[in-house]
Design an enzyme around this catalytic site. Structure first.
Site: not given
Ligand SMILES: OC[C@H]1O[C@H](O[C@H]2[C@H](O)[C@@H](O)[C@@H](O[C@H]3[C@H](O)[C@@H](O)[C@@H](O[C@H]4[C@H](O)[C@@H](O)[C@@H](O[C@H]5[C@H](O)[C@@H](O)[C@@H](O[C@H]6[C@H](O)[C@@H](O)[C@@H](O[C@H]7[C@H](O)[C@@H](O)[C@@H](O)O[C@@H]7CO)O[C@@H]6CO)O[C@@H]5CO)O[C@@H]4CO)O[C@@H]3CO)O[C@@H]2CO)[C@H](O)[C@@H](O)[C@@H]1O
Length: 503
Positions: A104, A189, A345, A383, A386
């Site tokens: 976000d 969601e 997702t 979808e 990440l």
């Molecule tokens: O626009 C539509 C909506 O968009 C957004 O909602 C979406 C959301 O963004 C999606 O993630 C998805 O939502 C769910 C998802 O289905 C669930 O699986 C869960 O996600 C969890 C995930 O599965 C887990 O693995 C874990 O993730 C952690 C991850 O494993 C760690 O590696 C690390 O992630 C790092 C990442 O490795 C790193 O590259 C970096 O990435 C960010 C990047 O730096 C930055 O520039 C930016 O582009 O964002 C990148 C993120 O991708 O940082 C990451 C974070 O540190 O940590 C991860 C988190 O600990 O945990 C995940 C849960 O946190 O839950 C998701 C949320 O419910 O689909 C959503 C709906 O489309 C918006 O949030 C909505 O408001 C919008 O409506």
């Protein structure tokens, strides 16, 4: 539809690819900030044969000035541009806050006049056991409470969707919008906000139940009393955000979740979510009646602790899913009433990428959820969770999109309706990333040329008919019976040099 030619048969395998637009494309001040920059990016997407884009239509922006004072100008500019660039649109009714979830990048709260109600009545927000409120989305406990100038939460959502239809009538008529993703919780969601990073949750914590506001507490008390157990209370032994299952009494081996009291609570907690979805989808159906589009809902990919007996993280999120109880086919069955798409997702993830201690099973979870929806006869979209730019992730998405590969004779038995890629950014458009992404799009298209009417070769979109009659809860709960998921081939029509990696 029976394909008339080989080409038609292959087009029945064509999975359209949408790309999520940046979260703040219309900013918090309701201004379409960088139209020139976006147009340039949309042209690049179109040149990559992308079919469309997905955009959040933020409640907190459009109705920010006051109740029923929707201002659609900036979004109309955006939609017009999408149309001019030859792309389709998936519009999210974003009744939630942006900010607090992974990725976000901007902060867009729900409307101030709604948050003002919370100043005197903080129980309108989901609340955990220690009393922490979550302002991301209204508690489903107030769905039918007339607390917002006499309107209930469901009426607020309904009026917003009706306003969308009125103000976007020309775009709807022109069939720019293929589906409406109805926001049903945090991040859009259908779930409880059980794993909020802003409250200190970090992956792979089990999360916490979020039903301790006064409305849900009262609802539970009444349900327990009606069931002959007025002594049953909401759980007090389910631990904290970053616990592991075995650290809690609720999720540990032979824990509370397996007792009659635990089962009663989990059934109540997950059924509330089903009812929430049903009510709002019913309103969405009325708002968009006659439009040539589909309704969709998002279900989060809660893959951590999937391989633990307790499935703790799914349970706190509201997905009552265990080895002997399917917690997703119930959602799918609920959707049959509205002929809605289940958008799931985390389709890019492999088990092998997950930390051992998370007991995570994204591949099995995706297989279970997709199979559940297909068995109930509804459409599935997907979808990624990440940001990913690598062929390994694209290959997993390809496999999940058509788990038994391409059928040269017509629609494959198993296929998703569409894939939405998260998300448009400068990084995606870097030349090497874009080149790989183009190949991925081509593969999703079953190696066919770009086809704006590909839906016609699979399931043509008809004018929306009124939702079917309500499905009794007992009938929905029959779908808790676990069924074997459909077999997914380890290697399908993927990038050949990487296919072996994913097997
Ligand atoms: O626009 C539509 C909506 O968009 C957004 O909602 C979406 C959301 O963004 C999606 O993630 C998805 O939502 C769910 C998802 O289905 C669930 O699986 C869960 O996600 C969890 C995930 O599965 C887990 O693995 C874990 O993730 C952690 C991850 O494993 C760690 O590696 C690390 O992630 C790092 C990442 O490795 C790193 O590259 C970096 O990435 C960010 C990047 O730096 C930055 O520039 C930016 O582009 O964002 C990148 C993120 O991708 O940082 C990451 C974070 O540190 O940590 C991860 C988190 O600990 O945990 C995940 C849960 O946190 O839950 C998701 C949320 O419910 O689909 C959503 C709906 O489309 C918006 O949030 C909505 O408001 C919008 O409506």
């Amino acid at each position: 539809m029976v394909p008339a030619s080989t080409n038609d048969a292959l087009l029945a395998n064509y999975v359209p690819v949408f790309v999520m637009l940046p979260l703040g494309v219309v900013n918090a001040e309701n201004v379409f900030e960088d139209p020139d920059g976006l147009r340039e990016q949309l042209k690049q997407l179109r040149a990559a044969d992308v079919d469309g884009v997905m955009v959040d239509v933020w409640w907190g922006i459009i109705e920010s000035k006051g109740p029923k004072s929707c201002e659609w100008g900036a979004y109309r500019e955006l939609f017009k541009m999408v149309q001019e660039e030859g792309l389709k649109l998936q519009a999210i009714m974003s009744f939630h806050q942006c900010g607090g979830n992974v990725g976000d990048a901007v902060y867009i709260p729900i409307p101030q006049w709604v948050r003002d109600v919370a100043a005197a009545n903080p129980d309108i927000f989901y609340t955990n056991r220690s009393g922490t409120r979550n302002p991301e989305y209204l508690s489903l406990g107030v769905d039918n409470e007339p607390l917002f100038g006499g309107r209930t939460a469901v009426e607020l959502y309904s009026d917003f969707m009706k306003s969308f239809r009125e103000n976007m009538a020309d775009f709807l008529h022109a069939r720019l919008i293929t589906d409406i993703e109805v926001g049903l919780g945090p991040a859009g969601e259908l779930r409880y906000p059980s794993y909020p990073q802003v409250q200190g949750w970090s992956f792979p914590g089990i999360g916490e139940f979020q039903c301790y506001d006064k409305y849900l507490t009262a609802d539970f008390r009444q349900a327990a009393a009606e069931a002959g157990h007025p002594e049953w209370k909401l759980p007090d032994d389910a631990g904290e955000y970053n616990d592991t299952p075995e650290k809690t009494k609720f999720f540990a081996e032979s824990g509370t979740y397996l007792t009659e009291r635990g089962k009663f609570f989990l059934t109540w907690y997950s059924n509330k979510l089903l009812k929430h979805a049903d009510q709002i989808l019913d309103r969405a159906n009325q708002a968009f009646l006659g439009c040539k589009l589909k309704l969709a809902i998002k279900v989060s990919g809660v893959h951590w602790w999937y391989k633990d007996d307790s499935h703790a993280a799914e349970l706190t999120a509201g997905y009552y899913n265990l080895t002997l109880r399917d917690g997703y086919r119930t959602i799918a069955r609920q959707l049959t009433r509205h002929d809605a798409i289940l958008n799931f997702t985390c389709v890019e993830m492999r088990d092998s990428e997950q930390p051992e201690e998370a007991k995570s099973g994204p591949e099995e979870l995706v297989q279970q959820v997709l199979s559940a929806a297909w068995r109930e006869g509804i459409e599935v979209a997907c979808e990624n969770a990440l940001n990913r730019y690598d062929t390994a992730a694209y290959n997993v998405m390809l496999r999940n999109a058509r788990p038994n590969g391409i059928n040269p004779n017509g629609p494959p038995k198993l296929r998703i309706s569409a894939l939405t890629y998260l998300r448009l950014s400068d990084v995606l458009l870097e030349s090497e990333n874009l080149a790989t992404f183009k190949l991925f799009v081509k593969k999703m298209h079953a190696d066919q040329d770009y086809c704006p009417d590909s839906q016609n070769f699979f399931k043509p979109i008809r004018p929306m008919k009124r939702s079917k009659p309500e499905i009794p809860m007992e009938k929905i709960l029959e779908a808790t019976e676990p069924l074997e998921p459909y077999p997914f081939d380890p290697v399908t029509d993927m990038f050949s040099d990487e296919a072996s990696e994913t097997s």
